[in-house]
Design an enzyme around this catalytic site. Structure first.
Site, PDB file in Angstrom:
ATOM      1  N   SER A   1      51.154  39.932  89.977  1.00 50.31           N
ATOM      2  CA  SER A   1      50.115  40.129  88.967  1.00 50.31           C
ATOM      3  C   SER A   1      48.855  40.553  89.707  1.00 50.31           C
ATOM      4  CB  SER A   1      49.889  38.827  88.201  1.00 50.31           C
ATOM      5  OG  SER A   1      49.022  39.045  87.119  1.00 50.31           O
ATOM      6  N   GLU A   2      48.259  41.700  89.324  1.00 51.27           N
ATOM      7  CA  GLU A   2      47.266  42.321  90.206  1.00 51.27           C
ATOM      8  C   GLU A   2      45.945  41.561  90.337  1.00 51.27           C
ATOM      9  OE1 GLU A   2      48.697  44.013  87.628  1.00 51.27           O
ATOM     10  OE2 GLU A   2      47.208  45.172  86.502  1.00 51.27           O
ATOM     11  N   ASN A   3      45.750  40.505  89.530  1.00 50.02           N
ATOM     12  CA  ASN A   3      44.556  39.687  89.745  1.00 50.02           C
ATOM     13  C   ASN A   3      44.694  38.759  90.954  1.00 50.02           C
ATOM     14  OD1 ASN A   3      46.513  38.368  88.032  1.00 50.02           O
ATOM     15  ND2 ASN A   3      45.036  36.736  87.726  1.00 50.02           N
TER      16      ASN A   3
ATOM     17  N   SER B   1      45.547  41.949  96.905  1.00 50.58           N
ATOM     18  CA  SER B   1      46.488  42.326  95.854  1.00 50.58           C
ATOM     19  C   SER B   1      46.689  43.840  95.817  1.00 50.58           C
ATOM     20  CB  SER B   1      45.957  41.828  94.505  1.00 50.58           C
ATOM     21  OG  SER B   1      46.837  42.195  93.480  1.00 50.58           O
TER      22      SER B   1
END
Lengths: 232, 219
Positions: free
Chosen positions: B46-48, B88
């Site tokens: 998840s890119e966060n 990330s």
């Protein structure tokens, strides 16, 4: 204060020196890990004409969204600005300028800014509206864009624990942009849930070393959740 | 019959491999997580800043500091790691993610994708989509084949501002599995009961149709 002790006792002191027209870099992703009390202090001070750099701009009535209520933000640099009616309205009225920046590029702009790197090449955005007016160069037969880094007059950061020397740890995904923002402020202010004695944090577990941090303050947080999702 | 959203997710899930690190976008791509084959291990990015995204929490384990890129509260699986946004996107841009699945408005025969901006409509931003398409080698786009008005979304040239240039090779629509190479679409599979003629009719860009186009199969 003495030596490396960065702790301040009031939010007024935490944001002392913030002036109209300055650039403020803020950590957080959505409403997760946002420096909510430092944002409230900027509202209390009524500082105007700010350039705010943050992944998002809060929501109506919370987070960075409250700085729109008195039109304190002149320009917003963000990757995504949905969920905010006031933002839309001020953007359409021409009262607010927005620079939409790809999320990874935004993170790297902060990281590079804090690391003394003025610009970097990335494939992100090549051939898109983001590339307009930017220099491109080919490496290994692939095209890349030159993106300039970002530094701020202030960086406002939300941590979990800090010691008095400004060594900071973040909790879970509330880390997000916070350690990057922390490196990129001329004045970096970190608000945390708990200030512990020097020596209590395991040195190898520290996310933001105190060298980046100018002021630390302990606050209490609402930690509003944008989308509560639970399994049944 | 056109595929349902769940069937589309199920078809994409057939592309998963044991040990894959996968980034799933919002919408149909998110549903892919529900169809990971038994006995296969995949790790969701998840890119966060979360590698190893788990299920939604219970009311008791709800935590404001644990969210995904869609800002929903989530949990982390055993073996997960959490890191900064720069880390990330280093994973994403650096090509370390094995499979990326995301939605789109349009895709064209050059592998261009448009997914974030409709001129004269309010633009909310690209989030991480431009980084995802620029960095990943293995991307699957999921979208309906045509708009509600019947206009093809598989074009000779994208009409909307791009998210990425020349980066898409695989598209799953509700009608077909399509691959992109050398400036043309190739029809690889069709949804059960959907005719080649219907797909040809709804594909605006140049489409190569092999002699035999198998129907998708679902376990």
């Amino acid at each position: 204060m003495a030596g490396f002790d960065k702790v301040v006792l009031s939010y007024d002191e935490a944001m002392a020196g913030l002036d109209d027209g300055m650039t403020v870099i803020a950590g957080g992703f959505g409403l997760c890990g946002i420096p909510e009390n430092l944002i409230a202090e900027i509202k209390r001070r009524q500082t105007k004409g700010l350039t705010v750099v943050s992944n998002n701009c809060g929501v109506d009535g919370f987070g960075l969204g409250i700085l729109l209520e008195d039109k304190q933000i002149r320009k917003m640099v963000a990757s995504y600005v949905g969920e905010n009616a006031l933002f839309e309205q001020q953007l359409l009225n021409g009262e607010l300028e927005v620079d939409l920046t790809p999320q990874g590029t935004l993170a790297e702009k902060m990281r590079a800014g804090g690391a003394g790197i003025p610009a970097f090449y990335t494939a992100t955005g090549v051939g898109t509206p983001v590339a307009e007016g930017k220099e491109t160069r080919t490496f290994h037969e692939k095209e890349f864009l030159l993106e300039e880094s970002i530094t701020g007059d202030f960086a406002i950061v939300k941590g979990w624990k800090a010691d008095r020397y400004g060594n900071v740890m973040y909790r879970h995904t509330a880390q997000n942009f916070n350690p990057l923002a922390a490196t990129a402020g001329k004045v970096t202010v970190v608000e945390v849930e708990e200030i512990v004695d020097v020596g209590e944090l395991e040195p190898s577990q520290i996310h933001t070393p105190g060298i980046y941090v100018d002021r630390v303050i302990q606050g209490s947080f609402e930690k509003r959740i944008e989308k509560v999702t639970v399994r049944s | 019959m056109a595929l349902t959203r769940e069937q589309m997710a199920q078809r994409v899930a057939q592309e998963l491999r044991d040990g894959y690190y996968v980034n799933l976008g919002i919408g149909i791509p998110t549903l892919v997580a529900n169809f990971v084959p038994q006995g296969m291990e995949v790790m969701l990015q998840s890119e966060n800043g979360l590698l190893g995204m788990g299920a939604f929490p219970t009311q008791e384990t709800l935590d404001a500091d644990m969210i995904n890129a869609g800002k929903q509260t989530v949990t982390a699986v055993k073996g997960a790691s959490i890191f900064s946004s720069a880390e990330s996107f280093a994973m994403i841009r650096g090509g370390h993610v094995d499979l990326t699945v995301l939605g789109a408005f349009e895709v064209d025969v050059h592998g261009n994708i448009a997914s974030w901006m409709i001129p004269n409509k309010l633009v909310k931003g690209m989030g991480g989509a431009m980084d995802l398409v620029a960095g990943a080698d293995n991307i699957i786009v999921t979208m309906t084949h045509a708009s509600k008005n019947g206009e093809s979304k598989l074009l000779a040239d994208c009409s909307l501002p791009l998210t990425g240039k020349g980066c898409i090779k695989k598209v799953l629509t509700d009608l077909a599995w399509i691959e992109i190479d050398e400036g043309q679409f190739t029809l690889v599979e069709r949804a059960p009961g959907v005719s080649v003629e219907e797909i040809v009719e709804k594909t605006a860009g140049k489409l190569v149709v092999p002699e035999h186009v198998p129907e998708m199969t679902f376990a």
